[in-house]
Design a protein around this motif. Structure first.
Motif, PDB file in Angstrom:
ATOM      1  N   GLU A 237      -1.398  22.818  45.545  1.00 28.43           N
ATOM      2  CA  GLU A 237      -1.347  23.468  46.849  1.00 28.43           C
ATOM      3  C   GLU A 237      -0.948  22.496  47.960  1.00 28.43           C
ATOM      4  O   GLU A 237      -0.300  22.900  48.940  1.00 28.43           O
ATOM      5  N   ASP A 241       1.860  23.419  50.623  1.00 26.84           N
ATOM      6  CA  ASP A 241       1.595  23.459  52.063  1.00 26.84           C
ATOM      7  C   ASP A 241       2.551  22.561  52.833  1.00 26.84           C
ATOM      8  O   ASP A 241       2.996  22.902  53.937  1.00 26.84           O
ATOM      9  N   GLU A 245       5.209  23.741  55.735  1.00 26.66           N
ATOM     10  CA  GLU A 245       5.309  23.072  57.037  1.00 26.66           C
ATOM     11  C   GLU A 245       6.760  22.706  57.346  1.00 26.66           C
ATOM     12  O   GLU A 245       7.236  22.899  58.477  1.00 26.66           O
ATOM     13  N   ASP A 256       4.448  32.569  56.685  1.00 24.13           N
ATOM     14  CA  ASP A 256       3.069  33.032  56.532  1.00 24.13           C
ATOM     15  C   ASP A 256       2.382  32.047  55.591  1.00 24.13           C
ATOM     16  O   ASP A 256       2.485  32.163  54.367  1.00 24.13           O
ATOM     17  N   ARG A 257       1.674  31.075  56.156  1.00 29.46           N
ATOM     18  CA  ARG A 257       1.093  30.013  55.334  1.00 29.46           C
ATOM     19  C   ARG A 257       0.004  30.550  54.407  1.00 29.46           C
ATOM     20  O   ARG A 257      -0.141  30.101  53.273  1.00 29.46           O
ATOM     21  N   GLY A 258      -0.779  31.506  54.901  1.00 28.52           N
ATOM     22  CA  GLY A 258      -1.850  32.044  54.075  1.00 28.52           C
ATOM     23  C   GLY A 258      -1.338  32.740  52.834  1.00 28.52           C
ATOM     24  O   GLY A 258      -1.904  32.598  51.744  1.00 28.52           O
ATOM     25  N   ALA A 259      -0.251  33.503  52.990  1.00 30.42           N
ATOM     26  CA  ALA A 259       0.307  34.244  51.862  1.00 30.42           C
ATOM     27  C   ALA A 259       1.309  33.417  51.065  1.00 30.42           C
ATOM     28  O   ALA A 259       1.704  33.821  49.964  1.00 30.42           O
ATOM     29  N   GLY A 260       1.734  32.272  51.602  1.00 32.19           N
ATOM     30  CA  GLY A 260       2.750  31.478  50.920  1.00 32.19           C
ATOM     31  C   GLY A 260       4.107  32.160  50.916  1.00 32.19           C
ATOM     32  O   GLY A 260       4.826  32.123  49.919  1.00 32.19           O
TER      33      GLY A 260
END
Length: 518
Positions: A237, A241, A245, A256-260
């Motif tokens: 991960e 991440d 970025e 959407d960082r949470g959902a990738g």
């Protein structure tokens, strides 16, 4: 290794054009089979043809890693594989379309070879891939060697691989692109990919933070190339991440960082963590068959006392692997714990790669110098502290070495995953070894029962070696049993299945099961 009989000519093993399905025929076959068609794009080819000493043509077949993991899936989908043809007999056995049927003797799919000139190999492989992207992604920016011709050659070679992949793709294809050699190929493929086909790319090495990645002159172009995929996979991960970025720095993206999820040009790109595993069952069964007598023979071949405690390290000679740091830690260990002199032998198994690059020549010399320094300081007539094996070991011997080693020292300065750690665990059939694992390896995020080490701290590393050697038997077995359960569950097949499922390839479990056809 399969060998073509001396009486057989290259024409006898060449795949004739009328024996190979054209894309329309292949699409019909895929529809009837109810599965998608897999096209793999990789730098390394799964089957390599070469001349034997007697003039016959031999074939090196996949024995591990990505090629061994994906080869049966490509077979079962009657797929295609696009790769650099660098065997000395590769060109002889290919047809006029640069294709050959594989596996030899049981043809199930087409290997499409891409030919590279010496200048292209120098600029694309030894240049941009391994003097720019490799040190960049391992956070070693001071080792980057940026030359304009590297970038130009990297772009043109990526276009060549991309065009070759499009030749083999149908509207029912999933194109699997492997690793950092092909940042730009997805864009070439996307421009001509048939409707209904999709792409997945796995990035095998670390991905750095934006402040590091932006060091290269054209970071946006590299990221845009990768975002032509439908799915992008990283080992852990943290690297996912970091990529998200970087993707967020482009004007045309919404992340959407949470959902990738990265949204670009009306498409959604899924970015996920897919930790790679090893063929645990094969490693375990091979190691189990390497008994005490064979271990004694192997140990005596290299002047190792088979009755002493043994620690092992297995690496390519590479400045990211931390081999000199490991030797510094061993020197500190024998200095501060003299009672272990003559009681612990460290075996460093090394293999050379990229030796045309001066930085790799230097690290090879540094490793040899460090080993000699420690052996001169602590060695005796009866005991060599560090045994350096840089000649060939068979897979059986390597897994046997893992099995009979009390401790494994896996200490990279940075690593995407490090599969040596998992191989060692899979080979520990007595469940009494101890794994020391760098905090900077991707595997560290999965292997909680390993002893964590900081390769930049030789004194702390040395104390961890002592802790491993003095650990109670029950604690060793508890830790190793837990590690082995993890390695068995998240093995190579599980990794392949997870990525294929993310890319929409139907019924990954069925594809990985026994038998050839879906």
């Amino acid at each position: 290794m399969a060998k073509t009989p001396p009486s057989e000519t290259a024409d006898d093993i060449r795949l004739e054009a009328d024996d190979r399905m054209n894309p329309n025929q292949r699409a019909d076959a895929e529809e009837a089979a109810g599965s998608r068609h897999l096209v793999v794009v990789s730098n390394r080819e799964p089957y390599q043809h070469h001349y034997e000493a007697d003039g016959s043509i031999g074939v090196e077949e996949p024995v591990g890693g990505l090629t061994a993991g994906l080869d049966p899936v490509v077979q079962k989908t009657r797929g295609d594989w696009v790769a650099w043809g660098d065997g000395d007999a590769d060109a002889v056995v290919t047809d006029d379309e640069d294709c050959v049927a594989v596996p030899p003797g049981d043809e199930r799919y087409t290997l499409r070879r891409v030919w590279l000139t010496d200048e292209e190999v120098s600029g694309y492989y030894y240049g941009y891939s391994n003097r720019v992207l490799w040190p960049l992604c391992h956070d070693l920016v001071d080792r980057i060697e940026m030359e304009p011709e590297y970038w130009d050659t990297y772009k043109s070679v990526n276009e060549s691989f991309g065009r070759a992949a499009v030749e083999r793709a149908t509207e029912n294809s999933t194109v699997w692109i492997q690793d950092y050699h092909f940042c730009l190929a997805p864009k070439t493929i996307r421009e001509s990919l048939p409707t209904g086909a999709n792409m997945v790319q796995f990035w095998h090495i670390p991905w750095p933070a934006w402040d590091t990645f932006r060091v290269v002159p054209h970071p946006e172009e590299l990221i845009e190339g990768l975002l032509a995929n439908d799915v992008i996979g990283f080992h852990v991960e943290r690297y996912r991440d970091n990529f998200l970025e970087c993707a967020a720095q482009l004007d045309r993206t919404r992340v959407d960082r949470g959902a990738g999820i990265v949204r670009i040009d009306g498409r959604e790109v899924r970015v996920g963590a897919f930790p790679m595993g090893v063929d645990a069952e094969h490693i375990e069964s091979t190691a189990e068959g390497f008994g005490r007598d064979e271990w004694v023979d192997l140990a005596e071949r290299y002047d190792i006392d088979p009755d002493t405690r043994v620690a092992v390290g297995v690496d390519r000679i590479d400045y990211t692997k931390g081999i000199p740091h490991r030797i510094d830690a061993l020197e500190a260990f024998w200095e501060t714990h003299p009672e272990w002199r003559g009681e612990l032998t460290f075996v460093q198994k090394s293999s050379h790669s990229r030796s045309q690059i001066p930085a790799y020549q230097k690290i090879a010399a540094d490793v040899c110098e460090a080993i000699q320094r420690v052996n001169d300081r602590f060695g005796t007539d009866e005991w060599t502290p560090i045994v350096h094996i840089d000649d060939y070991l068979s897979q059986r011997e390597l897994f046997g070495l893992y099995r009979h080693s009390d401790v494994a020292l896996v200490s990279p300065l940075r690593d995407g995953m490090n599969l040596v750690a998992k191989e060692y665990v899979a080979a520990q059939v007595e469940e009494d070894g101890v794994l020391l694992l760098s905090e900077f390896a991707g595997a560290h995020e999965q292997m909680d029962e390993a002893i964590p080490i900081n390769p930049y701290s030789p004194d702390g590393f040395a104390e961890s070696i002592r802790d491993a050697l003095t650990m109670a038997a029950g604690e060793r077995r508890r830790r190793m049993r837990s590690l082995r359960d993890h390695v068995r569950e998240d093995d190579l097949d599980a990794w392949v299945a997870d990525l294929l499922e993310a890319a929409g390839l139907a019924a990954p479990e069925a594809l990985l099961a026994g038998g050839h056809d879906v």
